[in-house]
Write an enzyme that holds these catalytic residues in place. Sequence first.
Site, PDB file in Angstrom:
ATOM      1  N   SER A 268      -4.146   2.208  -0.434  1.00  0.00           N
ATOM      2  CA  SER A 268      -4.781   2.033  -1.742  1.00  0.00           C
ATOM      3  C   SER A 268      -3.782   1.611  -2.818  1.00  0.00           C
ATOM      4  CB  SER A 268      -5.496   3.315  -2.167  1.00  0.00           C
ATOM      5  OG  SER A 268      -4.598   4.418  -2.126  1.00  0.00           O
ATOM      6  N   ASP A 511      -4.784  12.183 -10.787  1.00  0.00           N
ATOM      7  CA  ASP A 511      -4.214  11.152  -9.912  1.00  0.00           C
ATOM      8  C   ASP A 511      -2.840  10.773 -10.468  1.00  0.00           C
ATOM      9  OD1 ASP A 511      -3.499   8.984  -8.410  1.00  0.00           O
ATOM     10  OD2 ASP A 511      -5.369   7.874  -8.684  1.00  0.00           O
ATOM     11  N   HIS A 514      -1.506   6.762  -7.906  1.00  0.00           N
ATOM     12  CA  HIS A 514      -1.936   5.397  -8.227  1.00  0.00           C
ATOM     13  C   HIS A 514      -1.506   5.045  -9.649  1.00  0.00           C
ATOM     14  CE1 HIS A 514      -4.779   6.580  -4.946  1.00  0.00           C
ATOM     15  NE2 HIS A 514      -4.452   5.369  -4.537  1.00  0.00           N
TER      16      HIS A 514
END
Length: 538
Positions: A268, A511, A514
């Site tokens: 990702s 998060d 990311h």
Amino acid sequence: MADVTKFAGTFISDIFNSRFRTTSKKLTFLYAFLFVFVAFTFFLAFFPSSFNSSSSSPWFTNLFTLTTPNTDESYRSHFSSIFAFFFPPEDSANSTTTTSATTAQVLKPQNASIFNDTSSNNRTQNGDSHKSGKEAFNSTPPVSQLKNATISSNPSGGKANPIADKKNKPDNSSSSKDGEESDEGLISSLSKCDMFDGGWVRDESYPLYKPGSCKLIDEQFNCFLNGRQDNGYYKLKWQPKGCTLPRLDAKKMLEMLRGKRLVFVGDSLNRNMWESLICILKSAVKDEKKVYEEFGRHHFRTEAWYSFVFEDYKCTVEFFVSPFLVEEWVVTEKNGTKRETLRLDIVSESADKYKTADIIVFNTGHWWTHEKTSLGKDYYQEGSHVYKELNVLEAFRKALTYWGRWVDANINPKKSLLFFRGYSASHFSGGQWNSGGQCDHETEAIKNTSYLSPYPSKMVVLEKVLRGMKTSVTYLNVTRMTDFRKDGHPSIYRKQNMSEQERKSPLSFQDCSHWCLPGVPDSWNEILYSQLLVKLKN
């Protein structure tokens, strides 16, 4: 009476003799002056280049340039200008009108080249100036600039003179040489530069696309629309110590990609980079309808393959989901139960679909830090053998070694450019991604290098594998540059619609691995752009 007559005669004779002697001296001076004047006039007529026009008398300058010389007849004597001045042609109806018209013609932009004394000399100087990359004239604009002004400065709207247009046509060969020399200088600088040794600097001209303007960004990366108020995370650009990275020119990159496939393969974090590049390139396309996902999809987290088409450039920018680069597997036990394993000796199923792409950017790393892979119990498999326990670093080495062999055997290095983007740093504080780790209070990048993390041992393994491959793979070592950026993660701004549990304790669901878009992955793509400038040129 006789005395009177004698006296009168003597008086007249004295006056005559006195006058005659005076007149004789004056005539002698006049003849000498005329001789000098005529000699000087002929000298100017036949040797005009001996005098600089800027320092000569305006009267002489006007006398010898009253009529505009045709460059095709420059071999004729300049004496004709003097002759025409004293003895104008019979078909000239009005000398005053002719003079005015001629002067006006000189001032017209399409005849701007006559502002320069000799066209041949200007051509020589222009040629030298283009070689040096600087203008040869300080006070007078170059001829090429004056000629370009002809196109936009003629208010009459009259028909163009094809002969004049041909003569006044700008010479773009030298300017293109300047551009090529400039590009060569940039490419030479980039080819010698360690693009990953540097720091982050604030630049108000960033980001490369307006926050909130790219509808293709997944919700989890779209911090701006998710309510993040500060802007430092998208105002920083990466500045290497040894060179200056060029700003990513989306149109130029699309031209480089014309007719090609650019593919991202990995987890990702590579999807993060892929979405960033799609937004950057899309911002340079006027007709948004000519940029679309090949299968009409608008969300990019559930399928194994996505492909964006840039119709005008006949190119695609694709993403293949492959978090380990090798294949996730399922083993059926004797009692019928199924167990997930990771095949260290098989590349991902999608490999045959991307192996012929023109440019491929691989990555793996984050999924090797998850609990199952870290523990390594009854998880790693080679052939039919499932290891009871295997160290994650050794499993990583085995997987990448097999991947490298597959690349050497299946990808044509003469057709494809290969890159491997290294590990991207995470910044969880007080726990990990699944145990309450946080980074929401971070709004500035790390400035003191002593706070940076040690270089990951997995990337040491990766570098060794890349060195052992036959195929050339360029390592995009982003680990250190991302370690500075504890401010760039979505943290609590990862989604708008939270579950009931997330609303009760939003700080527990953050998060910190990311990156927000726009943000850090834009700089990865600027490095990729710089690498392509070097490699596609060579």
